[in-house]
Design an enzyme around this catalytic site. Sequence first.
Site, short mmCIF file in Angstrom:
data_model
loop_
_atom_site.label_atom_id
_atom_site.label_comp_id
_atom_site.label_asym_id
_atom_site.label_seq_id
_atom_site.Cartn_x
_atom_site.Cartn_y
_atom_site.Cartn_z
N ASN A 135 -7.95 2.33 -14.25
CA ASN A 135 -7.78 2.70 -15.66
C ASN A 135 -7.25 4.12 -15.78
OD1 ASN A 135 -8.56 0.28 -16.88
ND2 ASN A 135 -10.73 0.82 -16.82
N ILE A 187 0.83 -1.21 0.00
CA ILE A 187 0.00 0.00 0.00
C ILE A 187 0.87 1.27 0.00
CG2 ILE A 187 -1.84 1.23 1.16
CD1 ILE A 187 -2.59 -1.53 -0.09
N GLU A 193 25.01 2.81 -18.45
CA GLU A 193 26.13 2.40 -19.28
C GLU A 193 26.80 3.59 -19.97
OE1 GLU A 193 24.83 -0.65 -21.94
OE2 GLU A 193 23.73 -1.71 -20.36
N GLY A 246 -5.73 5.76 -13.27
CA GLY A 246 -4.45 5.79 -12.57
C GLY A 246 -3.29 5.31 -13.41
N ARG A 247 -3.56 4.42 -14.36
CA ARG A 247 -2.49 3.90 -15.20
C ARG A 247 -1.89 4.98 -16.09
NH1 ARG A 247 -5.82 -1.73 -16.06
NH2 ARG A 247 -5.03 -2.70 -14.16
N GLN A 302 29.79 8.17 -33.20
CA GLN A 302 28.54 7.88 -33.89
C GLN A 302 27.73 6.79 -33.19
OE1 GLN A 302 28.32 5.72 -37.78
NE2 GLN A 302 27.56 7.68 -38.57
N GLU A 307 -0.10 -1.03 -10.24
CA GLU A 307 -1.31 -0.61 -10.96
C GLU A 307 -1.51 -1.41 -12.25
OE1 GLU A 307 -2.76 3.34 -11.08
OE2 GLU A 307 -1.56 3.98 -9.36
#
Length: 436
Positions: free
Chosen positions: A292, A209, A389, A294-295, A332, A416
């Site tokens: 839904n 929680i 990296e 909250g995602r 590059q 979630e």
Amino acid sequence: MASITKALRPLARAATASSRPLRPKFSRTAPQLRWLSASVPRRDMDISDIPPTPITHLSETEALMADSVSKFAHDAILPKVREMDEAESMDPVVVEQLFEQGLMGVEIPEEYGGSGMNFTSAIIAIEELARVDPSVSVLADVHNTLCNTAILKYGSEKLKKEWLPRLATNTVGSFCLSEPVSGSDAFALATKATRTENGYKINGSKMWITNSVEANFFIVFANLDPSKKYKGITAFIVEKSTPGFSIAKKEKKLGIKASSTCVINFDDVEIPKDNLLGDEFEGYKYAIGLLNEGRIGIAAQMTGLALGAFENAAGYVWNDRKQFGQLIGEFQGMQHQLAQAWVEIQAARALVYNAARKKEAGEDFVMDAAMAKLYASQVAGKVSGQAVEWMGGMGFVREGLAEKYFRDSKIGAIYEGTSNIQLTTIARHLQKTYTR
């Protein structure tokens, strides 16, 4: 420190009252922006006559929100990020400042003491906070997108008058759904509620929680009639001071360590009838709808994290780290990695902002939210790992923030709704579309 949202209210009111597009003096993302949505969901709005515009274009209010929250995060939160992570504890001053800035009541109407802004403004705040500290971001995210939204959508007028002013100004909220054997299968929960003469009694436990330590307001899901299985689930409001409520354990985590995550026990916790949220036996519907939305918030947390990790590393490889007589950002091979990462971050952000705009416009956004959360968490994990990296040894030590972004990113694929749950949601929507 002046409140961010109070300063932006006049612009928000003007945008809500006028149908004319606004032309801001500046923007973080584009020179010409427009207001798409109001502070309340415009579910009856016909958007077919609105001229198409790039998804990530922001209204003047939203653009100023992004700049203001960014400055606040860098000035007030950044100096404390490493200390809070090491202590595995949220600085109370940071929480107090979130309230002072109006960032804990973004969508709460002004009549209840909130900021009266739109959903995308909340998403912007979550993203900007996560660029500096995902732990602080998730505290504000859960509070805004789950707890505040639950009261706004399902609370009685009495509950709104009692709680919304507090949630906007001084009381942190927490969302109690998960249990030891009820994670992805959220409706297998075992916490039970029984009716009493004066209200209800709750027994059971919750796990994982968020905001448990900081919160005083808890939305608790319990089964009022196990014979109905998941259709017996009902939502209640519980205060931390209620007898029988206790925090049993604070988890020690891999990432977002300053965000409190705890086990909560309910031992004959009695609450009054007025603390029923919405209607009996409707809790499972509420939970689905809230998650839904909250995602999209979690997706914004992940794009913010990815941006923070990228910016931290890009600044190092193009200004400080040299190998073989030149900055490694000039090679590059390194430039191609940076370019690919940037493309993926912006693709994730497009999914996030599209889901937010569709939610505000009253369109079906469930699959969009799932796609945004899935992809944003994948990008956050990939980019933050690459950033370590790119920075070499400096990315691996705790002197900087690169390794913290990497650790913090992992939770995005878990809470979630795990990545597999998002894939299942997407697949089900596709199946409905393509089944003859």
